[in-house]
Design an enzyme around this catalytic site. Structure first.
Site, PDB file in Angstrom:
ATOM      1  N   GLY A   1       0.778  -1.238   0.000  1.00 44.63           N
ATOM      2  CA  GLY A   1       0.000   0.000   0.000  1.00 44.63           C
ATOM      3  C   GLY A   1       0.807   1.284   0.000  1.00 44.63           C
TER       4      GLY A   1
ATOM      5  CG  ASP B   1      -7.704  -0.120  10.699  1.00 48.64           C
ATOM      6  OD1 ASP B   1      -8.427   0.737  11.203  1.00 48.64           O
ATOM      7  OD2 ASP B   1      -8.151  -1.205  10.278  1.00 48.64           O
TER       8      ASP B   1
ATOM      9  CE  LYS C   1      -9.162   3.320   8.277  1.00 39.20           C
ATOM     10  NZ  LYS C   1      -9.701   1.976   7.974  1.00 39.20           N
TER      11      LYS C   1
ATOM     12  CD  GLU D   1       1.789   0.350   6.866  1.00 37.78           C
ATOM     13  OE1 GLU D   1       1.840   0.355   5.624  1.00 37.78           O
ATOM     14  OE2 GLU D   1       1.676  -0.690   7.546  1.00 37.78           O
ATOM     15  CG  ASP D   2      -0.754   1.572   3.398  1.00 33.19           C
ATOM     16  OD1 ASP D   2      -0.345   1.170   4.516  1.00 33.19           O
ATOM     17  OD2 ASP D   2      -1.429   0.851   2.639  1.00 33.19           O
TER      18      ASP D   2
ATOM     19  CG  PHE E   1     -12.156  -0.151   3.526  1.00 34.19           C
ATOM     20  CD1 PHE E   1     -11.210  -0.939   4.171  1.00 34.19           C
ATOM     21  CD2 PHE E   1     -12.180  -0.130   2.142  1.00 34.19           C
ATOM     22  CE1 PHE E   1     -10.304  -1.694   3.437  1.00 34.19           C
ATOM     23  CE2 PHE E   1     -11.276  -0.883   1.404  1.00 34.19           C
ATOM     24  CZ  PHE E   1     -10.331  -1.662   2.055  1.00 34.19           C
TER      25      PHE E   1
ATOM     26  CG  ASP F   1      -5.782  -3.616  -1.846  1.00 35.31           C
ATOM     27  OD1 ASP F   1      -5.357  -3.228  -0.730  1.00 35.31           O
ATOM     28  OD2 ASP F   1      -6.100  -4.790  -2.066  1.00 35.31           O
TER      29      ASP F   1
ATOM     30  NE  ARG G   1      -2.359  -2.996  -4.122  1.00 29.23           N
ATOM     31  CZ  ARG G   1      -2.384  -3.184  -2.803  1.00 29.23           C
ATOM     32  NH1 ARG G   1      -2.231  -2.156  -2.000  1.00 29.23           N
ATOM     33  NH2 ARG G   1      -2.562  -4.377  -2.305  1.00 29.23           N
TER      34      ARG G   1
HETATM   35  P1  5GP Z   1      -3.651  -2.457  11.197  1.00 24.19           P
HETATM   36  O1  5GP Z   1      -2.778  -3.601  11.531  1.00 24.19           O
HETATM   37  O2  5GP Z   1      -3.110  -1.119  11.648  1.00 24.19           O
HETATM   38  O3  5GP Z   1      -5.064  -2.663  11.659  1.00 24.19           O
HETATM   39  O4  5GP Z   1      -3.798  -2.429   9.646  1.00 24.19           O
HETATM   40  C1  5GP Z   1      -2.760  -2.055   8.849  1.00 24.19           C
HETATM   41  C2  5GP Z   1      -2.978  -2.543   7.443  1.00 24.19           C
HETATM   42  O5  5GP Z   1      -4.357  -2.829   7.167  1.00 24.19           O
HETATM   43  C3  5GP Z   1      -2.586  -1.467   6.478  1.00 24.19           C
HETATM   44  O6  5GP Z   1      -1.228  -1.557   6.137  1.00 24.19           O
HETATM   45  C4  5GP Z   1      -3.494  -1.751   5.319  1.00 24.19           C
HETATM   46  O7  5GP Z   1      -2.907  -2.719   4.489  1.00 24.19           O
HETATM   47  C5  5GP Z   1      -4.720  -2.335   5.933  1.00 24.19           C
HETATM   48  N1  5GP Z   1      -5.796  -1.337   6.108  1.00 24.19           N
HETATM   49  C6  5GP Z   1      -6.250  -0.833   7.274  1.00 24.19           C
HETATM   50  N2  5GP Z   1      -7.245   0.045   7.061  1.00 24.19           N
HETATM   51  C7  5GP Z   1      -7.411   0.105   5.717  1.00 24.19           C
HETATM   52  C8  5GP Z   1      -8.282   0.866   4.869  1.00 24.19           C
HETATM   53  O8  5GP Z   1      -9.114   1.673   5.292  1.00 24.19           O
HETATM   54  N3  5GP Z   1      -8.150   0.660   3.533  1.00 24.19           N
HETATM   55  C9  5GP Z   1      -7.254  -0.216   3.009  1.00 24.19           C
HETATM   56  N4  5GP Z   1      -7.218  -0.329   1.679  1.00 24.19           N
HETATM   57  N5  5GP Z   1      -6.415  -0.944   3.771  1.00 24.19           N
HETATM   58  C10 5GP Z   1      -6.491  -0.767   5.115  1.00 24.19           C
END
Ligand code: 5GP
Length: 183
Positions: free
Chosen positions: A49, A107, A135, A103-104, A157, A164, A170
């Protein structure tokens, strides 16, 4: 301008425009250039991402620096799985280095917590996290390393600009949020 897009079965609406993203990234880079002056950081981007973010950020970085890419887990559907299965491409030259993880999106923060634990095992001099999106309402863990955040966004989301939805989206230039989605 057409503000809504369809990806697979979902409709998304515009959240952040290309220009807004570009301006914010320039400011993040300026901050990094100042904070890391006289150092030679190692940027580690988390694929897939972050590939557009990393590319645009690096074009604005004027420090001597190295870039590496790691891949952690596949992400399916519209909610974070919370479990990281695999880590690929961890660079060997982390010991004693100033690490900036790119990082993109953060979450729940669980993915980043896992990455950080792996990096600390390799004895870096310092570690900070630079994420385009964050977030705050979704965060489940403490992430004191999260120093550089492009945009704080609602717990929804998002797709586009590298992110993606089940493989698609993407290549969208703007960032969009799902209009109605079950989390
Ligand atoms: P976390 O471990 O912080 O919950 O999630 C991190 C990963 O989940 C990110 O690197 C991404 O790949 C994916 N992710 C979390 N939220 C989103 C979102 O709103 N959209 C997308 N496309 N990917 C997300």
């Amino acid at each position: 301008m057409e503000t809504n897009v369809q990806v697979h079965d979902k409709e998304f609406e515009l959240l952040l425009e290309e220009d807004t993203i570009a301006k914010r990234i320039r400011l993040m880079a300026i901050q990094l250039n100042v904070d890391y002056e006289n150092r030679e950081p190692l940027f580690i981007a988390v694929l897939n991402g972050s590939f557009l973010f990393m590319a645009d950020l690096m074009k604005e970085i004027n420090l001597p620096c190295e870039t590496e890419f790691i891949k952690v887990s596949s992400y399916h559907g519209t909610s974070s799985s919370g479990s990281v299965k695999d880590m690929m491409g961890m660079p060997a030259n982390i010991k004693g280095r100033d690490i900036i993880i790119v990082e993109d999106i953060i979450d729940t923060g669980l993915t980043m917590q896992y990455i950080l634990a792996e990096i600390y095992k390799l004895e870096p001099a310092s570690v900070t996290v630079c994420s385009l999106l964050f977030k705050p309402e979704a965060l489940k863990v403490e992430l004191p390393e999260l120093t550089y955040v492009g945009f704080e966004i609602p717990n929804e989301f998002v797709v586009g600009y590298g992110l993606d939805y089940d493989g698609l989206g993407r290549n969208l230039n703007h960032i969009y949020r799902a209009i109605s989605i079950e989390k």
